[in-house]
Design a protein around this motif. Structure first.
Motif, PDB file in Angstrom:
ATOM      1  N   PRO A   1       0.793  -1.234   0.000  1.00 24.72           N
ATOM      2  CA  PRO A   1       0.000   0.000   0.000  1.00 24.72           C
ATOM      3  C   PRO A   1       0.829   1.290   0.000  1.00 24.72           C
ATOM      4  CG  PRO A   1      -0.102  -1.066   2.135  1.00 24.72           C
ATOM      5  CD  PRO A   1       0.628  -2.000   1.221  1.00 24.72           C
ATOM      6  N   GLU A   2       2.127   1.212   0.258  1.00 28.71           N
ATOM      7  CA  GLU A   2       2.963   2.421   0.254  1.00 28.71           C
ATOM      8  C   GLU A   2       3.392   2.836  -1.148  1.00 28.71           C
ATOM      9  OE1 GLU A   2       5.725  -1.015   0.373  1.00 28.71           O
ATOM     10  OE2 GLU A   2       3.971  -0.509   1.552  1.00 28.71           O
ATOM     11  N   LYS A   3       3.056   2.013  -2.162  1.00 31.00           N
ATOM     12  CA  LYS A   3       3.393   2.303  -3.551  1.00 31.00           C
ATOM     13  C   LYS A   3       2.129   2.388  -4.396  1.00 31.00           C
ATOM     14  CE  LYS A   3       7.823  -0.146  -3.528  1.00 31.00           C
ATOM     15  NZ  LYS A   3       8.570  -1.267  -4.108  1.00 31.00           N
ATOM     16  N   VAL A   4       2.253   3.016  -5.556  1.00 29.82           N
ATOM     17  CA  VAL A   4       1.166   3.081  -6.541  1.00 29.82           C
ATOM     18  C   VAL A   4       1.655   2.347  -7.782  1.00 29.82           C
ATOM     19  CG1 VAL A   4      -0.261   4.580  -7.955  1.00 29.82           C
ATOM     20  CG2 VAL A   4       0.395   5.299  -5.661  1.00 29.82           C
ATOM     21  N   PHE A   5       0.848   1.436  -8.322  1.00 32.36           N
ATOM     22  CA  PHE A   5       1.195   0.642  -9.497  1.00 32.36           C
ATOM     23  C   PHE A   5       0.209   0.928 -10.625  1.00 32.36           C
ATOM     24  CE2 PHE A   5       2.764  -1.674  -5.844  1.00 32.36           C
ATOM     25  CZ  PHE A   5       4.026  -2.071  -6.240  1.00 32.36           C
ATOM     26  N   TRP A   6       0.683   0.854 -11.873  1.00 30.68           N
ATOM     27  CA  TRP A   6      -0.179   1.055 -13.030  1.00 30.68           C
ATOM     28  C   TRP A   6       0.404   0.335 -14.238  1.00 30.68           C
ATOM     29  CZ3 TRP A   6       2.993   4.742 -10.998  1.00 30.68           C
ATOM     30  CH2 TRP A   6       3.999   5.233 -11.820  1.00 30.68           C
ATOM     31  N   ALA A   7      -0.441   0.096 -15.235  1.00 31.79           N
ATOM     32  CA  ALA A   7      -0.003  -0.481 -16.511  1.00 31.79           C
ATOM     33  C   ALA A   7       0.534   0.650 -17.365  1.00 31.79           C
ATOM     34  CB  ALA A   7      -1.170  -1.173 -17.205  1.00 31.79           C
ATOM     35  N   GLU A   8       1.763   0.510 -17.840  1.00 31.76           N
ATOM     36  CA  GLU A   8       2.398   1.579 -18.604  1.00 31.76           C
ATOM     37  C   GLU A   8       2.912   1.015 -19.922  1.00 31.76           C
ATOM     38  OE1 GLU A   8       5.496   4.004 -16.644  1.00 31.76           O
ATOM     39  OE2 GLU A   8       6.831   2.356 -17.046  1.00 31.76           O
ATOM     40  N   MET A   9       2.737   1.784 -20.980  1.00 32.67           N
ATOM     41  CA  MET A   9       3.173   1.359 -22.308  1.00 32.67           C
ATOM     42  C   MET A   9       4.688   1.441 -22.421  1.00 32.67           C
ATOM     43  SD  MET A   9       2.044   2.819 -26.004  1.00 32.67           S
ATOM     44  CE  MET A   9       0.384   2.923 -25.429  1.00 32.67           C
ATOM     45  N   ILE A  10       5.279   0.460 -23.056  1.00 34.53           N
ATOM     46  CA  ILE A  10       6.726   0.462 -23.294  1.00 34.53           C
ATOM     47  C   ILE A  10       7.019   1.340 -24.486  1.00 34.53           C
ATOM     48  CG2 ILE A  10       8.715  -0.964 -23.869  1.00 34.53           C
ATOM     49  CD1 ILE A  10       7.260  -3.315 -22.516  1.00 34.53           C
ATOM     50  N   MET A  11       7.999   2.215 -24.333  1.00 33.85           N
ATOM     51  CA  MET A  11       8.404   3.122 -25.395  1.00 33.85           C
ATOM     52  C   MET A  11       9.798   2.724 -25.868  1.00 33.85           C
ATOM     53  SD  MET A  11       5.863   5.354 -25.383  1.00 33.85           S
ATOM     54  CE  MET A  11       6.393   6.917 -25.983  1.00 33.85           C
ATOM     55  N   ASP A  12       9.959   2.506 -27.164  1.00 31.51           N
ATOM     56  CA  ASP A  12      11.248   2.136 -27.752  1.00 31.51           C
ATOM     57  C   ASP A  12      11.934   3.354 -28.337  1.00 31.51           C
ATOM     58  OD1 ASP A  12      11.035  -0.634 -27.236  1.00 31.51           O
ATOM     59  OD2 ASP A  12       9.733  -0.863 -28.978  1.00 31.51           O
ATOM     60  N   PRO A  13      13.216   3.583 -28.015  1.00 29.80           N
ATOM     61  CA  PRO A  13      13.930   4.726 -28.613  1.00 29.80           C
ATOM     62  C   PRO A  13      14.222   4.475 -30.094  1.00 29.80           C
ATOM     63  CG  PRO A  13      15.407   3.460 -27.226  1.00 29.80           C
ATOM     64  CD  PRO A  13      14.045   2.850 -27.071  1.00 29.80           C
ATOM     65  N   LYS A  14      14.131   5.542 -30.879  1.00 28.27           N
ATOM     66  CA  LYS A  14      14.462   5.480 -32.314  1.00 28.27           C
ATOM     67  C   LYS A  14      15.682   6.371 -32.535  1.00 28.27           C
ATOM     68  CE  LYS A  14      10.671   5.258 -35.154  1.00 28.27           C
ATOM     69  NZ  LYS A  14       9.529   5.889 -35.817  1.00 28.27           N
ATOM     70  N   PHE A  15      16.768   5.767 -32.937  1.00 29.01           N
ATOM     71  CA  PHE A  15      17.997   6.538 -33.189  1.00 29.01           C
ATOM     72  C   PHE A  15      18.331   6.550 -34.652  1.00 29.01           C
ATOM     73  CE2 PHE A  15      18.576   5.018 -28.803  1.00 29.01           C
ATOM     74  CZ  PHE A  15      18.644   6.245 -28.176  1.00 29.01           C
TER      75      PHE A  15
END
Length: 71
Positions: A57-71
């Motif tokens: 309960p001391e943390k907040v969790f969520w579903a987050e999209m993975i972002m890939d770097p483009k170089f």
């Protein structure tokens, strides 16, 4: 850090079967933030985040999209 990133999933419409998500978390009262390793679907990430939220309960969790770097 500035850069160009690409989404692994659609950022506007989130379906449970969409791949390319991970679980992000942060402390409720602090400045620590990170994410858990591993790729899963949006539905799996949402359910796992709810389970982790109940255990820590001391943390907040969520579903987050993975972002890939483009170089």
């Amino acid at each position: 850090m500035a850069g160009v990133y690409s989404n692994r999933a659609d950022s506007l419409v989130k379906k449970d079967e969409d791949k390319g998500y991970q679980i992000g978390w942060k402390l409720k009262y602090g400045f620590q933030r990170s994410h858990l390793d591993g790729e899963m679907t949006y539905g799996e990430a949402r359910k796992k985040a709810a389970e982790l939220q109940a255990k820590e309960p001391e943390k907040v969790f969520w579903a987050e999209m993975i972002m890939d770097p483009k170089f």
